[in-house]
Design a protein around this motif. Sequence first.
Motif, PDB file in Angstrom:
ATOM      1  N   ASN A  79       0.828  -1.209   0.000  1.00 57.26           N
ATOM      2  CA  ASN A  79       0.000   0.000   0.000  1.00 57.26           C
ATOM      3  C   ASN A  79       0.863   1.262   0.000  1.00 57.26           C
ATOM      4  OD1 ASN A  79      -2.456  -1.350  -0.009  1.00 57.26           O
ATOM      5  ND2 ASN A  79      -2.518  -1.514   2.213  1.00 57.26           N
ATOM      6  N   ARG A  80       1.945   1.199   0.756  1.00 53.46           N
ATOM      7  CA  ARG A  80       2.819   2.365   0.815  1.00 53.46           C
ATOM      8  C   ARG A  80       3.403   2.671  -0.566  1.00 53.46           C
ATOM      9  NH1 ARG A  80       7.961   4.139   1.811  1.00 53.46           N
ATOM     10  NH2 ARG A  80       8.826   2.119   1.285  1.00 53.46           N
ATOM     11  N   MET A  81       3.826   1.632  -1.257  1.00 54.04           N
ATOM     12  CA  MET A  81       4.378   1.828  -2.589  1.00 54.04           C
ATOM     13  C   MET A  81       3.304   2.274  -3.567  1.00 54.04           C
ATOM     14  SD  MET A  81       7.450   1.452  -2.063  1.00 54.04           S
ATOM     15  CE  MET A  81       7.993   1.729  -3.740  1.00 54.04           C
ATOM     16  N   HIS A  82       2.075   1.779  -3.394  1.00 56.69           N
ATOM     17  CA  HIS A  82       0.976   2.235  -4.249  1.00 56.69           C
ATOM     18  C   HIS A  82       0.721   3.718  -4.029  1.00 56.69           C
ATOM     19  CE1 HIS A  82      -0.840  -2.088  -4.752  1.00 56.69           C
ATOM     20  NE2 HIS A  82       0.251  -1.906  -5.455  1.00 56.69           N
ATOM     21  N   ASN A  83       0.764   4.144  -2.776  1.00 57.62           N
ATOM     22  CA  ASN A  83       0.586   5.569  -2.483  1.00 57.62           C
ATOM     23  C   ASN A  83       1.692   6.401  -3.128  1.00 57.62           C
ATOM     24  OD1 ASN A  83      -1.739   5.242  -0.988  1.00 57.62           O
ATOM     25  ND2 ASN A  83      -0.670   5.038   0.961  1.00 57.62           N
ATOM     26  N   LEU A  84       2.890   5.856  -3.037  1.00 57.07           N
ATOM     27  CA  LEU A  84       4.013   6.559  -3.651  1.00 57.07           C
ATOM     28  C   LEU A  84       3.807   6.670  -5.159  1.00 57.07           C
ATOM     29  CD1 LEU A  84       6.799   7.798  -3.058  1.00 57.07           C
ATOM     30  CD2 LEU A  84       7.786   5.557  -3.467  1.00 57.07           C
ATOM     31  N   ASN A  85       3.337   5.610  -5.774  1.00 58.02           N
ATOM     32  CA  ASN A  85       3.096   5.625  -7.217  1.00 58.02           C
ATOM     33  C   ASN A  85       1.948   6.570  -7.571  1.00 58.02           C
ATOM     34  OD1 ASN A  85       5.149   3.832  -7.747  1.00 58.02           O
ATOM     35  ND2 ASN A  85       3.843   2.037  -7.642  1.00 58.02           N
TER      36      ASN A  85
END
Length: 197
Positions: A79-85
Amino acid sequence: MEPVYSDIDSSSCDFFPHTDDEDSRGSLCSPGSSPLCPPRSPEQQQQQKKRRRGRARSEATVQVVKKNRRLKANDRERNRMHNLNDALDALRGVLPAFPDETKLTKIETLRFAHNYIWALSETIRIADLQAGKTGDAPLLLSPGSDACSWSSSGSSSSSSSPAYCASSPGSPAAPEDYSYLQQDALYGFHSFVPGIY
DNA sequence: TAGGCCATCTGGTCCT
DNA sequence: AGGACCAGATGGCCTA
């Protein structure tokens, strides 16, 4: 992309190593082989077996807890990486788009944004200088404004600069502006911003 | 087929 | 203790 948990237990994953309680204990403590493991009576061995089973259960529980914690951490990280993306996508959205709609890579997006902010700052600075000369009010950036003229010549700016100028973030640059959005402009930024490349 | 880019997993570290 | 953040490893996909 849906999360895939099927490979959690793949051979490449050594986070949850196989722990065969009986085997490991047997190799470490074979009866009579060490002063730490004296021979036992049948009763003692029965009690030991019970303890082994009980301990094996608790260790299995620990493994399950660890596994669950790892899965939760994986989920959070995803989720954190999705937010970053998502943030990167939002950044792409406010940057001038390329004519062929080529999606900028992550690193290109960051470099381009850095470059773009610099260009806008320079535009404002030069507009202010010009306004100071003429006594007019400061000239704010507007699409098609001459405030961008410095970019094509590259000589009107006091500092070295990327050879491009873009229109306002909300609207794509005019087609002629893309001639300035060359690879050199995007990637040559390191020449005047140490550490960016 | 090599290289670039990306998503995901993982373990370590820091913070609350 | 648990979550956030980070960097390394890995494997898949795509393109020149």
